[in-house]
Design an enzyme around this catalytic site. Structure first.
Site, PDB file in Angstrom:
ATOM      1  CG  HIS A  76       2.334 -57.260 -50.568  1.00  0.00           C
ATOM      2  ND1 HIS A  76       0.978 -57.104 -50.420  1.00  0.00           N
ATOM      3  CD2 HIS A  76       2.688 -56.447 -51.563  1.00  0.00           C
ATOM      4  CE1 HIS A  76       0.538 -56.230 -51.310  1.00  0.00           C
ATOM      5  NE2 HIS A  76       1.568 -55.822 -52.030  1.00  0.00           N
ATOM      6  NE  ARG A  97      -3.182 -52.863 -45.970  1.00  0.00           N
ATOM      7  CZ  ARG A  97      -2.707 -51.644 -46.092  1.00  0.00           C
ATOM      8  NH1 ARG A  97      -1.751 -51.380 -46.951  1.00  0.00           N
ATOM      9  NH2 ARG A  97      -3.180 -50.653 -45.352  1.00  0.00           N
ATOM     10  CB  THR A  98      -4.770 -60.518 -44.654  1.00  0.00           C
ATOM     11  OG1 THR A  98      -3.752 -61.244 -43.961  1.00  0.00           O
ATOM     12  CG2 THR A  98      -5.701 -61.497 -45.344  1.00  0.00           C
ATOM     13  CD  GLU A 198     -10.300 -49.393 -59.472  1.00  0.00           C
ATOM     14  OE1 GLU A 198      -9.241 -48.947 -59.958  1.00  0.00           O
ATOM     15  OE2 GLU A 198     -10.339 -50.083 -58.436  1.00  0.00           O
ATOM     16  CB  SER A 217      -5.758 -52.178 -48.446  1.00  0.00           C
ATOM     17  OG  SER A 217      -5.060 -50.974 -48.679  1.00  0.00           O
ATOM     18  CG  ASN A 240      -1.971 -46.860 -60.650  1.00  0.00           C
ATOM     19  OD1 ASN A 240      -1.665 -47.385 -59.578  1.00  0.00           O
ATOM     20  ND2 ASN A 240      -3.205 -46.806 -61.075  1.00  0.00           N
TER      21      ASN A 240
HETATM   22  I1  8IG Z   1      -0.913 -49.596 -56.427  1.00  0.00           I
HETATM   23  O1  8IG Z   1      -5.524 -48.064 -59.812  1.00  0.00           O
HETATM   24  C1  8IG Z   1      -2.819 -49.564 -56.964  1.00  0.00           C
HETATM   25  N1  8IG Z   1      -3.748 -50.181 -56.253  1.00  0.00           N
HETATM   26  N2  8IG Z   1      -8.334 -50.372 -57.041  1.00  0.00           N
HETATM   27  N3  8IG Z   1      -6.916 -49.207 -58.454  1.00  0.00           N
HETATM   28  C2  8IG Z   1      -7.111 -49.988 -57.356  1.00  0.00           C
HETATM   29  N4  8IG Z   1      -6.117 -50.364 -56.560  1.00  0.00           N
HETATM   30  C3  8IG Z   1      -4.888 -49.943 -56.885  1.00  0.00           C
HETATM   31  C4  8IG Z   1      -4.606 -49.148 -57.990  1.00  0.00           C
HETATM   32  C5  8IG Z   1      -5.691 -48.764 -58.821  1.00  0.00           C
HETATM   33  N5  8IG Z   1      -3.291 -48.917 -58.026  1.00  0.00           N
END
Ligand code: 8IG
Length: 277
Positions: A76, A97-98, A198, A217, A240
């Protein structure tokens, strides 16, 4: 500021804006640049944009600056860079980033944004890697953030501080981005606390609420940027499909892989947008 020592932002009786002023003064000293014009937070997948937007004139670990902490996640970044753009403008690139899920409180989450504002930056570009809800967003698709839904139940604003968030993600800046790439899709970013992804039911809830992108974020940072009077541009890299949209479970490794694959293309896009500002 090393992780073992006390972060001044953790003291309740300090003014977070004063800490940001101190940080900005340290950045001015370290970079030799009195004022920066633009700030960029580069999230997963966006890192190599820093090499494309101009000439790096100074670079140092963020944790050497007041209020910043060591990166929680390897990969990161953790660097602050001062970049001279071909236009003569100065960009501050925040590779550190925090995240809210680190549990250090929202003051530390938005410290980089407040510091950017204190360096003089009037434009805040916030980028992230995120999950997508529209099934035509294949991994690697960049999306302009048009608005957000903040599901953290938290705010960077303290006390009776009322800040208007109409047009938080500047129409003007989105128009500039669309001038660079007219087919950029737009969507509403939904910030969850994380760090778990989720459930499919939560993703369906987001759909019902009018959200299109899920992440961990940006929304809190954007609010702080607006409070500081900055104009905000938000960009998500869809790494994704959100849980349940795709039949396969999410894997952090696949998310990182999708970011790496897309990185050269979206970094070029971001550099072109910065050049057009
Ligand atoms: I990279 O599918 C990433 N960050 N909440 N959901 C959430 N944050 C994410 C995702 C995701 N992919």
């Amino acid at each position: 500021m090393s992780e073992s020592s006390v972060n001044p932002l953790d003291q309740n009786d300090v003014d977070p804006f004063a800490i940001a002023q101190t940080a900005a003064a340290q950045i001015a000293e370290r970079t030799g640049v009195a004022r920066h014009d633009i700030a960029l937070t580069l999230g997963s997948g966006w890192g190599s944009a820093a090499d494309l937007i101009g000439e790096t004139t100074a670079s140092f670990p963020a944790q050497e600056i007041e209020g910043f902490s060591a990166p929680a996640l390897v990969g990161h970044g953790g660097l602050l860079r001062s970049i001279l753009l071909p236009s003569g403008k100065r960009a501050l690139v925040i590779g550190a980033r925090t995240h809210y899920y680190e549990g250090h409180g929202v003051r530390r989450v938005v410290h980089s944004v407040r510091t950017a504002a204190a360096t003089g930056a009037k434009t805040m570009i916030l980028t992230n890697g995120a999950g997508g809800i529209k099934d035509h967003w294949t991994p690697g698709t960049p999306v302009l953030i048009s608005d957000h839904i903040n599901l953290t139940a938290d705010s960077p604003l303290e006390g009776a501080t009322f800040v208007d968030l109409t047009d938080l993600y500047s129409k003007r800046l989105r128009h500039v981005a669309l001038g660079v790439r007219g087919d950029l899709d737009q969507g509403v970013y939904v910030q969850f606390r994380g760090p778990h992804y989720e459930t499919p039911a939560e993703v369906q809830m987001v759909k019902t609420l009018g959200g299109h992108i899920v992440g961990m974020s940006t929304a809190l940072e954007a609010i702080a940027a607006r409070q500081a009077g900055m104009e905000v541009l938000g960009l998500s890299l869809i790494t994704n499909l959100a849980a349940g949209i795709s039949p396969t479970p999410l894997s952090h490794d696949e998310v990182i892989e999708a970011g790496k694959t897309a990185e050269p293309v979206i970094s070029r896009l971001l550099a072109d947008i910065v050049a057009a500002l």
